[in-house]
Design a protein around this motif. Structure first.
Motif, mmCIF file in Angstrom:
data_model
loop_
_atom_site.group_PDB
_atom_site.id
_atom_site.type_symbol
_atom_site.label_atom_id
_atom_site.label_comp_id
_atom_site.label_asym_id
_atom_site.label_seq_id
_atom_site.Cartn_x
_atom_site.Cartn_y
_atom_site.Cartn_z
ATOM 1 N N GLU A 69 76.404 74.448 -14.878
ATOM 2 C CA GLU A 69 75.637 75.164 -13.856
ATOM 3 C C GLU A 69 74.138 74.890 -13.951
ATOM 4 O OE1 GLU A 69 79.096 77.945 -15.020
ATOM 5 O OE2 GLU A 69 77.870 76.376 -15.926
ATOM 6 N N ARG A 121 80.393 80.277 -23.495
ATOM 7 C CA ARG A 121 81.100 79.174 -22.869
ATOM 8 C C ARG A 121 81.892 78.374 -23.912
ATOM 9 N NH1 ARG A 121 80.118 76.672 -18.180
ATOM 10 N NH2 ARG A 121 80.089 78.841 -17.475
ATOM 11 N N ASN A 152 76.769 90.926 -18.358
ATOM 12 C CA ASN A 152 76.504 89.936 -19.394
ATOM 13 C C ASN A 152 75.720 90.623 -20.517
ATOM 14 O OD1 ASN A 152 77.415 87.533 -17.855
ATOM 15 N ND2 ASN A 152 75.642 87.974 -16.579
ATOM 16 N N TYR A 187 76.801 71.576 -22.042
ATOM 17 C CA TYR A 187 77.623 72.756 -22.272
ATOM 18 C C TYR A 187 77.663 73.687 -21.061
ATOM 19 C CZ TYR A 187 77.147 71.039 -27.012
ATOM 20 O OH TYR A 187 77.171 70.229 -28.122
ATOM 21 N N LEU A 188 76.616 73.662 -20.250
ATOM 22 C CA LEU A 188 76.530 74.531 -19.077
ATOM 23 C C LEU A 188 76.280 73.684 -17.834
ATOM 24 C CD1 LEU A 188 74.257 77.349 -20.592
ATOM 25 C CD2 LEU A 188 76.761 77.381 -20.366
ATOM 26 N N TRP A 213 74.646 82.332 -23.424
ATOM 27 C CA TRP A 213 75.592 81.787 -22.456
ATOM 28 C C TRP A 213 76.384 80.630 -23.085
ATOM 29 C CZ3 TRP A 213 73.608 79.848 -16.999
ATOM 30 C CH2 TRP A 213 74.703 79.610 -16.151
ATOM 31 N N ILE A 214 75.697 79.770 -23.823
ATOM 32 C CA ILE A 214 76.380 78.654 -24.495
ATOM 33 C C ILE A 214 77.414 79.182 -25.489
ATOM 34 C CG2 ILE A 214 76.055 76.764 -26.147
ATOM 35 C CD1 ILE A 214 73.374 76.187 -24.747
#
Length: 433
Positions: A163, A263, A296, A160-161, A259-260
């Motif tokens: 990065e 996203r 964030n 999912y990320l 974050w997930i």
């Protein structure tokens, strides 16, 4: 000299000193010794004002929507005179609240208010930080995406990320993060830290410790991690610990889950919670998230609401996610959050919280799942918990919800004796109702 300055900064943030004659921000303009700053905001007595005015940090809104759903009342003020035993002491429920520097509490039974009380300058209209109780809300937010089939908790984070590919977090499953068994090389120690320590640098990005040098950096001219998300790849595995061996309370896990959510949903966390949770609860007031330098939302501890709106979240949890005629949280996910497996109980039993000789021993804990502190998975009893005394107690068996906001003198609830007495007060009162 450098060491003494570091000690002063850390002590000023997280330890206790007596300031009996100081009334923070009580004059206009505030006098020098009563000013709340980014260096003293977590320190008593300054924290009482700060926790009710978290706009001292960058923030983003979580607006309410729809009609207000008033919580019905079945008032019984005498309930706070309930007596219980803690150690060698006999206390009333109200004693336990006062002893832990509680700013406000509310007790609900069968969805109705039995009693609420506010102390000092805190009122029913004031916002207060949730601190790490935010984690449990974020866990339920992720559950909505799981129910929609958009997230598989058995998949690696890096799916999912992108990065985080090649990083320790990236190689873990989402389930491992949700249960905090990632074995990262990190310490949730609010006192013993120094520049260069990973948790010190993390707290700087979190906003617990002022980081004026990071604020001054131009992100177009440096790749130095300024915010929580860009710092996530910095975490490595503890060389002395296996993944999924034991529960360790580590805040960075929640940043990654937040974050997930952003996203996968395509929305900042604050907007996702506004649209999918906050707009459905019939709350009285808007909420807000404090943010990091890069705006964030701080998923691990940044949510702020009024006390009664905090309690509404508990009412939804007590009813398997349904409240105000809405299925606010996933019913399946809420039920699973209370359901501690044998492995998850083993993770807790291996943790410091079950070491009877340690100062953070907690006799109530059975396990930790989806960022929820589970006391009893048969009776479905659990808590949301935040440093300095933020608690949301949920007891499905007795249909009891208790919410408290506090400004305690030390951060760690697990180590603070007055907080342990507060937990005992929750359990004893609920059992009596």
């Amino acid at each position: 000299m450098k060491k003494s300055i570091i000690t002063l900064i850390v002590t000023g943030l997280f330890s206790t000193t007596a300031f009996a004659d100081i009334k923070p921000m009580s004059t206009v303009p505030a006098q020098a010794d009563e000013q709340v700053t980014l260096s003293n905001w977590t320190h008593a007595p300054f924290n009482q004002w700060a926790f009710q005015n978290m706009g001292i940090h960058p923030s983003v809104m979580v607006p309410r929507d729809g009609a207000i759903n008033e919580i019905p009342q079945a008032l019984n003020p005498n309930v706070v005179q309930h007596k219980f035993t803690y150690g060698d002491d006999t206390l009333t429920f109200r004693d336990a609240m006062i002893n832990d520097s509680t700013d406000g509490y509310i007790i609900l039974k069968d969805g109705k208010i039995l009693h609420e009380e506010y102390f000092g300058d805190f009122t029913a209209k004031d916002h207060h930080m949730w601190a790490s109780s935010t984690k449990s809300l974020v866990g339920q937010a992720l559950g909505l995406l799981v129910e929609q089939g958009k997230v598989d908790v058995d998949q690696k984070v890096s799916i999912y990320l992108e990065e985080l590919k090649g990083s320790h977090f990236g190689e873990q499953t989402i389930r491992t993060l949700l249960n905090m068994t990632t074995a990262i090389d990190y310490s949730e120690d609010y006192v013993n830290m120094a520049p260069g320590d990973v948790h010190y640098e993390y707290f700087r990005r979190l906003g617990f410790i002022p980081a004026y040098d990071l604020m001054a950096l131009d992100p177009t001219k440096t790749d130095t991690p300024r915010d929580l998300l860009s710092f996530a790849p910095m975490f490595e595995q503890n060389a002395d610990l296996e993944v999924n061996h034991k529960f360790e309370y580590h805040s960075p896990n929640v940043d990654v889950i937040g974050w997930i959510i952003a996203r996968v949903s395509g929305q900042p966390l604050n907007e996702f919670i506004a649209d999918n949770i906050w707009s459905k609860l019939g709350v009285n007031h808007d909420a807000f998230f404090i943010t990091d330098i890069n705006f964030n939302p701080v998923a691990t501890g940044g949510f702020n609401t009024t006390l009664k709106d905090f309690a509404r979240v508990g009412l939804a949890m007590a009813n398997n996610g349904e409240y105000n005629g809405e299925q606010v949280f996933s019913e399946k996910w809420v039920k699973d959050s209370f359901n501690i497996t044998k492995d998850e109980n083993t993770h807790m039993m291996n943790s410091v919280y079950k070491n009877e000789d340690g100062n953070v021993f907690d006799p109530h804990l059975e396990g930790y799942k989806n960022f929820l502190w589970v006391h009893d998975s048969d009776k479905n009893i659990a808590t949301y918990r935040g440093v300095f005394g933020q608690f949301l107690y949920i007891n499905q068996d007795k249909n009891v919800v208790i919410a408290t906001f506090s400004s305690a003198e030390s951060a760690s609830n697990a180590a603070r004796d007055s907080s342990k007495a507060k937990l005992e007060a929750f359990e004893s009162l609920a059992e009596s109702l």
